[in-house]
Design an enzyme around this catalytic site. Structure first.
Site, PDB file in Angstrom:
ATOM      1  N   GLN A 156       0.810  -1.216   0.000  1.00  0.00           N
ATOM      2  CA  GLN A 156       0.000   0.000   0.000  1.00  0.00           C
ATOM      3  C   GLN A 156       0.848   1.274   0.000  1.00  0.00           C
ATOM      4  OE1 GLN A 156      -3.103  -0.247   3.040  1.00  0.00           O
ATOM      5  NE2 GLN A 156      -4.437  -1.261   1.547  1.00  0.00           N
ATOM      6  N   MET A 521     -26.412  14.483 -20.588  1.00  0.00           N
ATOM      7  CA  MET A 521     -25.707  15.449 -21.419  1.00  0.00           C
ATOM      8  C   MET A 521     -24.990  14.764 -22.568  1.00  0.00           C
ATOM      9  SD  MET A 521     -25.311  18.650 -21.900  1.00  0.00           S
ATOM     10  CE  MET A 521     -25.451  19.678 -20.433  1.00  0.00           C
TER      11      MET A 521
END
Length: 625
Positions: A156, A521
């Site tokens: 990580q 849109m």
């Protein structure tokens, strides 16, 4: 900051010395903390993690949004002991970032979010980029792997400082616990001063666990960072002279006026000059819609009078705006007759897209009153210009081309009607937050905005999924206001997991899902520019679809009040019912027509002169040579 600089903003600040005088800046580069942040504390032994929490308390932070993980876990432990900071546990780190943005936009205070290393930190990048584009004061604190493991591809590990440098005002990596108070004070100061923006502080795990001697206030120095607040007096006088000579002036007002809390100052200048005012997407509300001089929003989906006024202006008085492409259209045809006064706190924005005849670097909170005083002096010396002919033209356009809409042929509900009624029944004291797309433009057009910080949206980056977490953050900062998230069915599905956060934390936002069963849109552009070839825009959430998901069932599963409205005649009653529910979030599935479009519209890449009020219909006006 300028978006085309591949260097740290801190370095850029040193390389780009402002041209305006800096007499008002401190003689040294030391940052002087004021108020509660200046109170003396310590010396006291504590861990780096405790220092993070204590520093936030002393900076006046009362709310943070976050999600714990291994690398930030040491800092989550002392969070249990603080009584001054309310932590809101989100369901996704992007939600934490957008919540911090909404908190900042609604309140004017710095929004704070926390995440762990690696994917936790990278999940914040979209929110950081969004805050950077829209100049939102935000502090992001992330955990990092131990300093001895940095660069080893540890579990990580991600170079979040390197990743975020282009999309933050500044990014820090802290590996020494003793640096924590200073870095957090610097970061908070950078985020909230000058042109506001996001700052990231990445703290190595061993720095969180180590012991330091905590003292406050820290000694903070930021060499080269001296934001100019007062405009150059000669430039102010020259701007006033141009205003006194103009016969077709326009006050082109951007989000910088909101960030500067300069609404009252803007009102004085507008009423003194008598000039028409246009407010960009980020500036809606900074000048009341009800004021006679307000022409509305300019640009791609702006009003006809606003677009015309800018195209025919002989002077643009540009305040905290950046000549964005969605405002200007084809840049070399934008406002061809106009001289430009451009006032902004960020010198990198001035003349970046449109050369300024009179550049003014400074904080609008101070620049506008100085300009008003200089204009008044010009008007006293000679008669104020007669703008009656200019207003006759603009008033005729207002009467001829008002904002409006027509019912769709399929007989389904009108999204514009939904938005219009939410505004009318809720009023201007509410906060309205949108996602991105058609519903965003309808919200900008059909909600009545009367005050600054009433309207929150993702403008520069156009981030789908912004509305629900940003509304959550806005409600935390404004608990006594009604907060509406006006969202699209596409946007809503990106971040609706934060409804769980709202329910569990008692954050009763109201969500209006404008459900046209499509990426609206994108579908509109496919209708207009791709011969109606609807490639991958159907979402199957609305009329005559499988309704996957069923938003009413989804909202109910999250513990929200769930409503559905499918007819225009039921809209008022549904909104009233939602307004009566204040003990939990409300989600309304407004099922509307997929064929409704946003008008007016300037197609991308063409001149604003080619604005259309409906498909293939352009206003009739006589442009001046």
């Amino acid at each position: 900051m300028s978006k085309d600089q591949p260097i740290s903003p801190a370095v850029m600040a040193q390389r780009r010395a402002p041209s305006a005088p800096t007499a008002q800046a401190p003689e040294s580069d030391q940052v002087l903390l004021t108020g509660d942040a200046a109170q003396a504390v310590g010396p006291e032994e504590m861990t780096g993690s405790q220092a993070i929490i204590r520093s936030l308390e002393l900076l006046g932070v009362t709310d943070v949004f976050g999600l714990p993980g291994g690398a930030i876990l040491p800092t989550y432990d002392p969070l249990l002991d603080t009584e001054k900071i309310n932590h809101v546990l989100v369901r996704h780190e992007q939600g934490a970032g957008h919540a911090a943005e909404g908190y900042a936009l609604a309140s004017g205070r710095v929004g704070v979010c926390i995440a762990t290393s690696g994917p936790g930190a990278t999940n914040l990048v979209t929110a950081l980029a969004d805050a950077n584009m829209d100049s939102i004061p935000m502090l992001a604190i992330t955990g990092q792997v131990a300093s001895s493991s940095i660069g080893t591809d540890a579990f990580q590990e991600a170079d979040i400082v390197g990743m975020t440098m282009p999309v933050t005002k500044h990014s820090y990596l802290v590996t020494d616990a003793q640096d924590i108070p200073r870095v957090l004070a610097e970061a908070y100061h950078l985020a909230s001063t000058g042109r506001p923006g996001p700052v990231l502080v990445d703290v190595a795990k061993d720095a969180q666990q180590a012991t330091l001697t905590f003292t406050w206030p820290p000694h903070v120095e930021l060499p080269g960072y001296r934001p100019v607040t007062r405009g150059h007096s000669k430039q102010i006088k020259e701007a006033a002279r141009l205003i006194a000579e103009a016969r077709r002036p326009v006050l082109y007002t951007g989000g910088g006026a909101v960030r500067a809390d300069a609404a009252a100052e803007l009102m004085q200048l507008a009423e003194l000059t008598g000039a028409p005012v246009v407010t960009t997407l980020t500036a809606r509300g900074v000048f009341p819609d009800s004021h006679r001089q307000n022409l509305g929003m300019p640009g791609m989906h702006g009003t006809v009078p606003a677009v015309y006024a800018m195209q025919q202006a002989d002077l643009l008085i540009t305040l905290g705006a950046r000549f964005d492409d969605r405002v200007t259209g084809q840049l070399d045809t934008f406002a061809p007759h106009a001289k430009v006064i451009h006032a902004d706190i960020d010198p990198a924005e001035i003349s970046k897209n449109r050369p300024a005849d009179v550049p003014i670097v400074g904080d609008l909170k101070y620049v506008i009153p100085d300009l008003t005083q200089a204009v008044r002096h010009e008007f006293d010396a000679a008669q104020a210009p007669d703008l009656s002919t200019w207003w006759e033209t603009l008033d005729t356009l207002r009467e001829t081309y008002p904002l409006g809409y027509t019912s769709t042929d399929d007989g389904h509900g009108s999204p514009q009607h939904v938005v219009e009624r939410i505004s009318a029944l809720t009023g201007p004291e509410a906060v309205y937050v949108s996602g991105v797309g058609q519903h965003q433009m309808w919200s900008a057009q059909f909600v009545d905005y009367e005050r600054p910080r009433q309207w929150l949206n993702s403008s520069g980056l156009g981030t789908m999924g912004f509305a629900v977490p940003a509304a959550m953050g806005a409600k935390v900062s404004q608990p006594d206001r009604v907060v509406w998230a006006i969202d699209g069915d596409g946007c809503f599905q990106m971040t609706n997991q934060e409804l769980a956060t709202c329910v569990l934390n008692g954050i009763p936002i109201k969500v209006a899902v404008i459900n046209n069963s499509s990426l609206g849109m994108v579908r509109q552009w496919q209708t207009l520019f791709y011969d109606g070839r609807y490639s991958n825009t159907e979402l199957d959430t609305g009329h005559d679809s499988r309704r996957i998901p069923d938003f009413v069932k989804l909202a109910d599963a999250y513990g929200c009040a769930a409503l559905r409205c499918e007819r225009d005649e039921d809209v008022d009653a549904t909104i009233q019912k939602a307004l009566e529910i204040n003990d939990r979030p409300v989600v309304i599935d407004f099922v509307v027509s997929a064929d409704a479009m946003v008008w007016p519209m300037v197609p991308a890449g063409v001149s604003n002169d080619q604005i259309q009020i409906a498909r293939n219909m352009t206003p009739e006006w006589n442009t001046e040579d």
